[in-house]
Write a protein that holds these residues in place. Sequence first.
Motif, mmCIF file in Angstrom:
data_model
loop_
_atom_site.group_PDB
_atom_site.id
_atom_site.type_symbol
_atom_site.label_atom_id
_atom_site.label_comp_id
_atom_site.label_asym_id
_atom_site.label_seq_id
_atom_site.Cartn_x
_atom_site.Cartn_y
_atom_site.Cartn_z
ATOM 1 N N GLN A 1 3.426 10.189 4.111
ATOM 2 C CA GLN A 1 3.438 8.734 3.974
ATOM 3 C C GLN A 1 4.825 8.189 4.296
ATOM 4 N N ARG A 2 5.842 8.877 3.855
ATOM 5 C CA ARG A 2 7.222 8.433 4.089
ATOM 6 C C ARG A 2 7.536 8.393 5.593
ATOM 7 N N ALA A 17 5.681 5.585 7.272
ATOM 8 C CA ALA A 17 6.315 4.320 6.904
ATOM 9 C C ALA A 17 7.574 4.081 7.733
ATOM 10 N N GLU A 18 8.373 5.114 7.905
ATOM 11 C CA GLU A 18 9.591 4.988 8.715
ATOM 12 C C GLU A 18 9.241 4.628 10.156
ATOM 13 N N VAL A 70 7.954 0.038 7.699
ATOM 14 C CA VAL A 70 7.526 -0.567 6.429
ATOM 15 C C VAL A 70 7.912 0.363 5.286
ATOM 16 N N PRO A 71 7.968 -0.161 4.067
ATOM 17 C CA PRO A 71 8.242 0.716 2.924
ATOM 18 C C PRO A 71 7.107 1.730 2.724
ATOM 19 N N GLN A 72 7.441 2.884 2.182
ATOM 20 C CA GLN A 72 6.434 3.909 1.906
ATOM 21 C C GLN A 72 5.368 3.370 0.963
ATOM 22 N N SER A 73 5.744 2.480 0.074
ATOM 23 C CA SER A 73 4.774 1.903 -0.866
ATOM 24 C C SER A 73 3.674 1.127 -0.134
ATOM 25 N N THR A 74 3.995 0.576 1.026
ATOM 26 C CA THR A 74 2.986 -0.138 1.811
ATOM 27 C C THR A 74 1.920 0.837 2.315
ATOM 28 N N THR A 101 1.133 3.641 0.907
ATOM 29 C CA THR A 101 0.378 4.025 -0.289
ATOM 30 C C THR A 101 -0.667 2.969 -0.614
ATOM 31 N N ARG A 102 -0.275 1.703 -0.588
ATOM 32 C CA ARG A 102 -1.222 0.621 -0.914
ATOM 33 C C ARG A 102 -2.342 0.534 0.114
#
Length: 69
Positions: free
Chosen positions: A46-47, A50-51, A55-59, A61-62
Amino acid sequence: MTMMKALKKEHIEKNPDIKEFYNREEQLLKVAVKVMELREHHNLSQRTLAEKAGVPQSTITRIENGSVN
């Protein structure tokens, strides 16, 4: 007919508000599953995804949790 199809026909199809909510949630789930499948197919965490997406990794995840699309 499966139980889910019977419930859908009985409750969801008869109520436009519930039908609209169901369809939105179904789309979120489809997006979540597709993102997860593609991410895993390309062996990305996910990280890392995201990179690459900026976007943030939390995005990610969501998205994969079906919270956002």
